[in-house]
Design a protein around this motif. Structure first.
Motif, PDB file in Angstrom:
ATOM      1  N   GLN A  80       0.693  -1.307  -0.043  1.00 46.99           N
ATOM      2  CA  GLN A  80       0.054  -0.097  -0.060  1.00 46.99           C
ATOM      3  C   GLN A  80       0.869   1.134  -0.147  1.00 46.99           C
ATOM      4  OE1 GLN A  80      -3.514   0.401   0.631  1.00 46.99           O
ATOM      5  NE2 GLN A  80      -3.119   2.640  -0.051  1.00 46.99           N
ATOM      6  N   GLY A  81       0.511   2.025  -0.640  1.00 47.36           N
ATOM      7  CA  GLY A  81       1.064   3.599  -0.678  1.00 47.36           C
ATOM      8  C   GLY A  81       0.375   4.206   0.299  1.00 47.36           C
ATOM      9  N   ARG A  82      -0.053   5.392   0.008  1.00 54.12           N
ATOM     10  CA  ARG A  82      -0.694   6.224   1.229  1.00 54.12           C
ATOM     11  C   ARG A  82      -1.751   5.279   1.872  1.00 54.12           C
ATOM     12  NH1 ARG A  82       1.295  11.190   1.489  1.00 54.12           N
ATOM     13  NH2 ARG A  82       2.228  12.064  -0.303  1.00 54.12           N
ATOM     14  N   ALA A  83      -1.471   5.446   3.238  1.00 53.09           N
ATOM     15  CA  ALA A  83      -2.360   4.537   3.863  1.00 53.09           C
ATOM     16  C   ALA A  83      -3.741   5.024   4.182  1.00 53.09           C
ATOM     17  CB  ALA A  83      -1.824   4.635   5.525  1.00 53.09           C
ATOM     18  N   ALA A  84      -3.762   6.444   4.065  1.00 50.26           N
ATOM     19  CA  ALA A  84      -5.288   6.932   3.957  1.00 50.26           C
ATOM     20  C   ALA A  84      -5.978   7.069   2.735  1.00 50.26           C
ATOM     21  CB  ALA A  84      -4.996   8.618   4.619  1.00 50.26           C
ATOM     22  N   SER A  85      -5.289   6.395   1.740  1.00 57.05           N
ATOM     23  CA  SER A  85      -6.036   6.605   0.549  1.00 57.05           C
ATOM     24  C   SER A  85      -7.134   5.331   0.480  1.00 57.05           C
ATOM     25  CB  SER A  85      -5.310   6.195  -0.568  1.00 57.05           C
ATOM     26  OG  SER A  85      -4.599   4.913  -0.747  1.00 57.05           O
ATOM     27  N   LEU A 115       3.740  -1.281   4.050  1.00 59.06           N
ATOM     28  CA  LEU A 115       3.185   0.261   3.612  1.00 59.06           C
ATOM     29  C   LEU A 115       4.507   1.111   3.195  1.00 59.06           C
ATOM     30  CD1 LEU A 115       0.900   0.695   6.816  1.00 59.06           C
ATOM     31  CD2 LEU A 115       0.236   0.026   4.741  1.00 59.06           C
ATOM     32  N   THR A 116       4.482   1.672   2.017  1.00 59.03           N
ATOM     33  CA  THR A 116       5.681   2.180   1.376  1.00 59.03           C
ATOM     34  C   THR A 116       5.718   3.605   1.686  1.00 59.03           C
ATOM     35  OG1 THR A 116       4.513   2.682  -0.621  1.00 59.03           O
ATOM     36  CG2 THR A 116       5.218   0.517  -0.526  1.00 59.03           C
ATOM     37  N   PRO A 144       5.828  -1.159   8.005  1.00 60.78           N
ATOM     38  CA  PRO A 144       5.866   0.034   7.297  1.00 60.78           C
ATOM     39  C   PRO A 144       7.462   0.128   6.963  1.00 60.78           C
ATOM     40  CG  PRO A 144       4.842   0.058   9.378  1.00 60.78           C
ATOM     41  CD  PRO A 144       5.573  -1.169   9.307  1.00 60.78           C
ATOM     42  N   LEU A 145       7.648   0.521   5.763  1.00 59.67           N
ATOM     43  CA  LEU A 145       8.972   0.672   5.230  1.00 59.67           C
ATOM     44  C   LEU A 145       9.665   1.844   6.101  1.00 59.67           C
ATOM     45  CD1 LEU A 145       8.917   0.216   1.535  1.00 59.67           C
ATOM     46  CD2 LEU A 145       9.031  -1.410   3.508  1.00 59.67           C
ATOM     47  N   ALA A 146       8.795   2.928   6.465  1.00 64.42           N
ATOM     48  CA  ALA A 146       9.515   3.935   7.349  1.00 64.42           C
ATOM     49  C   ALA A 146      10.185   3.529   8.276  1.00 64.42           C
ATOM     50  CB  ALA A 146       8.617   5.090   7.750  1.00 64.42           C
ATOM     51  N   ARG A 147       9.917   2.339   8.987  1.00 60.56           N
ATOM     52  CA  ARG A 147      10.668   1.859  10.029  1.00 60.56           C
ATOM     53  C   ARG A 147      11.840   1.025   9.898  1.00 60.56           C
ATOM     54  NH1 ARG A 147       5.119   0.457  13.400  1.00 60.56           N
ATOM     55  NH2 ARG A 147       4.483   2.285  14.020  1.00 60.56           N
ATOM     56  N   VAL A 164      13.577  -3.205  -1.222  1.00 68.42           N
ATOM     57  CA  VAL A 164      12.817  -2.362   0.049  1.00 68.42           C
ATOM     58  C   VAL A 164      13.705  -1.112   0.367  1.00 68.42           C
ATOM     59  CG1 VAL A 164      12.303  -2.490   2.644  1.00 68.42           C
ATOM     60  CG2 VAL A 164      11.987  -4.503   1.146  1.00 68.42           C
ATOM     61  N   LEU A 165      15.022  -1.173   0.229  1.00 66.38           N
ATOM     62  CA  LEU A 165      15.721   0.259   0.467  1.00 66.38           C
ATOM     63  C   LEU A 165      15.462   1.105  -0.468  1.00 66.38           C
ATOM     64  CD1 LEU A 165      17.982   1.531   1.917  1.00 66.38           C
ATOM     65  CD2 LEU A 165      19.825   0.650   0.493  1.00 66.38           C
ATOM     66  N   ALA A 166      15.399   0.663  -1.750  1.00 64.78           N
ATOM     67  CA  ALA A 166      15.155   1.819  -3.062  1.00 64.78           C
ATOM     68  C   ALA A 166      13.802   2.397  -2.586  1.00 64.78           C
ATOM     69  CB  ALA A 166      15.274   1.018  -4.254  1.00 64.78           C
ATOM     70  N   ALA A 167      12.757   1.624  -2.270  1.00 60.39           N
ATOM     71  CA  ALA A 167      11.379   1.993  -2.047  1.00 60.39           C
ATOM     72  C   ALA A 167      11.461   3.012  -0.921  1.00 60.39           C
ATOM     73  CB  ALA A 167      10.351   0.967  -1.803  1.00 60.39           C
ATOM     74  N   LYS A 168      12.349   2.826   0.112  1.00 66.25           N
ATOM     75  CA  LYS A 168      12.208   3.618   1.273  1.00 66.25           C
ATOM     76  C   LYS A 168      12.835   4.898   0.902  1.00 66.25           C
ATOM     77  CE  LYS A 168      14.406   3.726   5.852  1.00 66.25           C
ATOM     78  NZ  LYS A 168      13.037   4.263   6.668  1.00 66.25           N
TER      79      LYS A 168
END
Length: 306
Positions: A80-85, A115-116, A144-147, A164-168
């Protein structure tokens, strides 16, 4: 399908054992490797009708287990991209999928949500219903990739960790020059680790989709560096170099936009023929490359260049 969504879908299928090891190592360690896993795309479309909202990549995978020939579970994956979408809150959508999958198969289910975007850290890892002594809680694996720790991703020998690193890093790489350099660094790292050609090819396709280069000059610089890397390898990434050398040569000879367009068509034709040679149907190829089955058949009927 958006280019980034297609990149995730392709990488998940091409590098599935590595993705499973990265996100769900206990399942990867336990699955029966003597039997193949199976992506249930048509079945997923059936159970997801009326549920899917917002920009997501989803997958339903039949994973064999070692307890016997009829022993397997279903892995549901959401990227998933934006979680709120979307109209339906993300946890509720995860539960809706699980309920429909259970109703159809009555098999054990495990679910993974990737979650990207940075806002993914605010998403709960469960869906809960409670009323007057009755409670239902559906908990899923949430990543979540942010973590994710960038140092650990870079140090990992798992090729999916680099994806995953590239997406983050995507939100931080705003210019084509930054994206070009980062992509080349990852490809060099894959080569230095002597990863198989197919894995390098899969990562390259993923990086093209997640970190696309819009500027033609940056694209030219990128492929020139790829050529240099290939020249040093005993086993070059021929899938990339052949098509791109044709593209560049024609672009330079023509010196015009139509020359670059011919090059892109040659690249597309090369990929279509390669997928067909591996037994993929026009429908499957079209789904992978965002083409209609009719367009795929037309490309397959195109005579080779003299």
């Amino acid at each position: 399908m958006a280019r980034q969504d297609q990149a995730w879908k392709n990488a998940l299928q091409a590098l599935f054992p590595h993705a499973l090891e990265f996100f769900l190592p206990s399942l990867e360690a336990h699955r029966d490797r003597t039997r193949p896993f199976e992506f249930l795309e048509q079945e997923l479309r059936a159970v997801s009708r009326g549920v899917r909202r917002g920009g997501v990549v989803d997958a339903l995978v039949k994973v064999p287990l070692p307890e016997g020939e009829d022993s397997w579970l279903l892995l549901h994956v959401e990227i998933q991209g934006r979680a709120a979408s979307g109209e339906i809150p993300f946890p509720e959508r995860m539960f809706s999928y699980a309920a429909r999958i259970w109703d159809r198969y009555h098999r054990r289910i495990t679910a993974l949500a990737v979650l990207t975007e940075p806002d993914g850290t605010r998403v709960p890892d469960r869906f809960v219903l409670e009323a007057y002594g009755t409670e239902l809680a559906y908990r899923y694996n949430l990543r979540p990739l942010a973590r994710e720790d960038e140092g650990a991703l870079l140090a990992s020998t798992n090729p999916f960790a680099l994806a995953v690193l590239a997406a983050k890093k995507r939100p931080d790489l705003r210019t084509d020059a930054q994206r070009r350099q980062f992509t080349l660094d990852l490809l060099r790292l894959m080569r230095s680790r002597k990863r198989p050609q197919e894995e390098r090819w899969a990562l390259c396709l993923f990086l093209e989709g997640v970190l696309p280069l819009r500027n033609s000059s940056e694209q030219e610089l990128y492929w020139r560096e790829v050529e240099k890397m290939e020249a040093k390898e005993e086993e070059p990434m021929q899938q990339i170099s052949v098509a791109e050398k044709i593209a560049r040569r024609r672009g330079r000879q023509e010196g015009k936009q139509e020359g670059r367009q011919e090059g892109r068509l040659d690249h597309q034709l090369f990929l279509v023929r390669r997928l067909a040679s591996r037994g993929h149907t026009p429908e499957e190829i079209g789904d992978l490359m965002d083409l209609s089955p009719e367009a795929v058949r037309a490309l397959l009927e195109t005579p080779p260049n003299p």
